[in-house]
Design a protein around this motif. Sequence first.
Motif, PDB file in Angstrom:
ATOM      1  N   LYS A 268       0.826  -1.221   0.000  1.00 46.85           N
ATOM      2  CA  LYS A 268       0.000   0.000   0.000  1.00 46.85           C
ATOM      3  C   LYS A 268       0.854   1.263   0.000  1.00 46.85           C
ATOM      4  N   LEU A 269       2.037   1.181  -0.589  1.00 45.83           N
ATOM      5  CA  LEU A 269       2.897   2.346  -0.764  1.00 45.83           C
ATOM      6  C   LEU A 269       2.617   2.923  -2.149  1.00 45.83           C
ATOM      7  N   PHE A 270       1.493   3.617  -2.254  1.00 43.03           N
ATOM      8  CA  PHE A 270       1.004   4.024  -3.568  1.00 43.03           C
ATOM      9  C   PHE A 270       1.870   5.103  -4.201  1.00 43.03           C
ATOM     10  N   LEU A 271       2.447   5.999  -3.397  1.00 46.78           N
ATOM     11  CA  LEU A 271       3.310   7.035  -3.966  1.00 46.78           C
ATOM     12  C   LEU A 271       4.534   6.422  -4.637  1.00 46.78           C
ATOM     13  N   GLN A 272       5.164   5.458  -3.932  1.00 45.21           N
ATOM     14  CA  GLN A 272       6.326   4.782  -4.515  1.00 45.21           C
ATOM     15  C   GLN A 272       5.934   3.971  -5.743  1.00 45.21           C
ATOM     16  N   MET A 273       4.742   3.365  -5.676  1.00 43.61           N
ATOM     17  CA  MET A 273       4.282   2.586  -6.820  1.00 43.61           C
ATOM     18  C   MET A 273       4.087   3.473  -8.049  1.00 43.61           C
ATOM     19  N   GLU A 274       3.455   4.621  -7.847  1.00 46.45           N
ATOM     20  CA  GLU A 274       3.198   5.518  -8.963  1.00 46.45           C
ATOM     21  C   GLU A 274       4.483   6.132  -9.508  1.00 46.45           C
ATOM     22  N   SER A 275       5.425   6.469  -8.615  1.00 51.49           N
ATOM     23  CA  SER A 275       6.690   7.040  -9.090  1.00 51.49           C
ATOM     24  C   SER A 275       7.492   6.003  -9.875  1.00 51.49           C
ATOM     25  N   THR A 276       7.419   4.735  -9.445  1.00 53.45           N
ATOM     26  CA  THR A 276       8.099   3.667 -10.182  1.00 53.45           C
ATOM     27  C   THR A 276       7.485   3.488 -11.566  1.00 53.45           C
ATOM     28  N   LEU A 277       6.168   3.604 -11.630  1.00 60.60           N
ATOM     29  CA  LEU A 277       5.488   3.495 -12.916  1.00 60.60           C
ATOM     30  C   LEU A 277       5.884   4.641 -13.841  1.00 60.60           C
ATOM     31  N   VAL A 278       6.017   5.828 -13.283  1.00 55.08           N
ATOM     32  CA  VAL A 278       6.435   6.989 -14.088  1.00 55.08           C
ATOM     33  C   VAL A 278       7.853   6.766 -14.625  1.00 55.08           C
ATOM     34  N   LYS A 279       8.777   6.279 -13.765  1.00 51.30           N
ATOM     35  CA  LYS A 279      10.134   5.989 -14.225  1.00 51.30           C
ATOM     36  C   LYS A 279      10.133   4.941 -15.324  1.00 51.30           C
ATOM     37  N   MET A 280       9.278   3.939 -15.163  1.00 49.99           N
ATOM     38  CA  MET A 280       9.185   2.883 -16.165  1.00 49.99           C
ATOM     39  C   MET A 280       8.759   3.453 -17.515  1.00 49.99           C
ATOM     40  N   LEU A 281       7.785   4.355 -17.479  1.00 51.60           N
ATOM     41  CA  LEU A 281       7.290   4.959 -18.714  1.00 51.60           C
ATOM     42  C   LEU A 281       8.338   5.852 -19.366  1.00 51.60           C
ATOM     43  N   SER A 282       9.228   6.420 -18.553  1.00 51.08           N
ATOM     44  CA  SER A 282      10.255   7.306 -19.107  1.00 51.08           C
ATOM     45  C   SER A 282      11.440   6.540 -19.676  1.00 51.08           C
ATOM     46  N   GLU A 283      11.578   5.255 -19.307  1.00 50.15           N
ATOM     47  CA  GLU A 283      12.687   4.447 -19.805  1.00 50.15           C
ATOM     48  C   GLU A 283      12.442   4.052 -21.255  1.00 50.15           C
ATOM     49  N   ARG A 284      13.455   4.217 -22.075  1.00 54.52           N
ATOM     50  CA  ARG A 284      13.329   3.817 -23.470  1.00 54.52           C
ATOM     51  C   ARG A 284      13.459   2.290 -23.581  1.00 54.52           C
ATOM     52  N   GLY A 285      12.555   1.677 -24.322  1.00 53.37           N
ATOM     53  CA  GLY A 285      12.595   0.232 -24.514  1.00 53.37           C
ATOM     54  C   GLY A 285      12.137  -0.560 -23.314  1.00 53.37           C
ATOM     55  N   CYS A 286      11.414   0.065 -22.404  1.00 58.28           N
ATOM     56  CA  CYS A 286      10.930  -0.631 -21.201  1.00 58.28           C
ATOM     57  C   CYS A 286       9.439  -0.378 -21.080  1.00 58.28           C
ATOM     58  N   GLU A 287       8.690  -1.004 -21.955  1.00 63.71           N
ATOM     59  CA  GLU A 287       7.263  -0.745 -22.047  1.00 63.71           C
ATOM     60  C   GLU A 287       6.480  -1.535 -20.994  1.00 63.71           C
ATOM     61  N   PRO A 288       5.447  -0.922 -20.396  1.00 65.70           N
ATOM     62  CA  PRO A 288       4.567  -1.685 -19.493  1.00 65.70           C
ATOM     63  C   PRO A 288       3.871  -2.804 -20.249  1.00 65.70           C
ATOM     64  N   ASP A 289       3.524  -3.861 -19.556  1.00 67.64           N
ATOM     65  CA  ASP A 289       2.806  -4.976 -20.156  1.00 67.64           C
ATOM     66  C   ASP A 289       1.617  -5.337 -19.277  1.00 67.64           C
ATOM     67  N   VAL A 290       1.010  -6.488 -19.574  1.00 65.66           N
ATOM     68  CA  VAL A 290      -0.189  -6.878 -18.835  1.00 65.66           C
ATOM     69  C   VAL A 290       0.118  -7.144 -17.362  1.00 65.66           C
ATOM     70  N   TRP A 291       1.375  -7.559 -17.063  1.00 65.69           N
ATOM     71  CA  TRP A 291       1.753  -7.760 -15.661  1.00 65.69           C
ATOM     72  C   TRP A 291       1.767  -6.427 -14.914  1.00 65.69           C
TER      73      TRP A 291
END
Length: 506
Positions: A268-291
């Motif tokens: 339930k660390l939603f801030l860290q979860m959302e910031s990690t998702l933002v970093k993931m989206l900013s990474e080139r060649g590291c696309e989110p998937d169904v997982w």
Amino acid sequence: MALLSGPNHPLPPAINRSLPTNSKPARTTYLHVSKQEPPLSLSGHDIDAAEIEEKWMEDLQKQQKKEDRERKEAVNRKIASRKAISIILRREATKVIIEKKRGPNNSKKLLPRTVLEALHERITALRWESALKVFELLREQLWYEPNSGVYIKLFVMLGKCKQPEKARELFHLMIDEGCDVSQESYTALLSAYSRSGLFDEAFMLLEEMKNTPDCMPDVHTYSILIKSCLQVFAFDKVQALLSDMASNRIRPNTVTYNTLIDAYGKAKLFLQMESTLVKMLSERGCEPDVWTMNSTLRAFGNSGQIEMMERCYDKFQGAGIQPNIKTFNILLDSYGKVGNYEKMGSVMEFMQKYHYSWTIVTYNVVIDAFGRAGDLKQMEYLFRLMCSERIKPSCVTLCSLVRAYGQAGKLAKIGGVLRFIENSDVTLDTVFFNCLVDAYGTMGCLAEMKGVLKMMEQKGCKPDKITYRTMIKAYSRSHMTSHVKELKDLVASAQKPRLEKKKPDF
């Protein structure tokens, strides 16, 4: 709500294998004797038709004897293979037999395929003790050559079985046999220690890898350590590992980010979860998937943030990520927990329309949801549908049924569940019996509740603190103080040091 009619599950097609045969096809010789031709001559003697037929029969008998001999050889080879398997099984039976088989030549001339298949089967089944005995037998064969790939498979198996020291012994044995130490073998050994929570050893191996030529840790190595740290909530060490990756120019991949997002969501660390998702989206060649989508939806759904879950679902779909059966299970579970049965029905209708086959998780989710809502008719219908689809109910399924019947005061229905269990091979655990104790206690059936302890003993399950506390609660409601005092003593005896998930001292 539309009734469900799950799709049929056809049996998987059989695998057609052309079995090799050692028998050669019989060659048939056709003899044609013309009535107008003179008798054949052989070695100066005339041979009539009767002699020709006799010679043909003699050749045929020779051919049949040859075929019989070849069939017998094939049978002998099969018997030899069975004997080899028998040797392996006898070696597993006792150490005495293992020592006896160490000497004779027949134990050193087993067929490679036989021994390797036996080893693979035991590794797959995580029978580590048996696998190590077969591996010992493998090393005794005259044809044996050390192979680092076999060792790596054993490291992974021993890691899953929480046997890191055995993996370390094999690691040294692999080096002694002349196998090259690689990044993959180091990572497998490191994984064995991290799975067992031995982080000091795991981090020492990480430093050892950095100082070993051609064994520099990669993103897979770091991801394994990160996942293990997250399981014990060592988030500070995770950040240290991420910084170490950055300093070594190792970029996290989709698996790394998914592991972080899932762990932060569960905590339930939603801030860290959302910031990690933002970093993931900013990474080139590291696309989110169904997982990525499923981890995010599960985090918001489990915390009751349904609107946020739905917004994330729309955004992921807008990004071209298609849901799978796990996605729908998460949605069903989230809607069921907040009692939104209308949206549950919409998801079920969508799954039916687009032919998503239900899994046991799907059935468990909806059965539990309708049971908690008191809709026993729909719950029972889904249970029957589950059985008709040849999906074996699990202990989770039975817990949901017992809980629902206990809340509804349906004593006879609980008896039906127990009869179902008697005619099935479902493995029961303490959680099920605790649900049963709670159901009987809720209905005031104290004799039946006490009888559960005997049932647990018969099934090899031990009562825990929850079992006794549930019984204490039921006896307290009935003002049975003597039973309460007796059970409180049992609770004290059942107290065990709780396995705290503390941050390791690195």
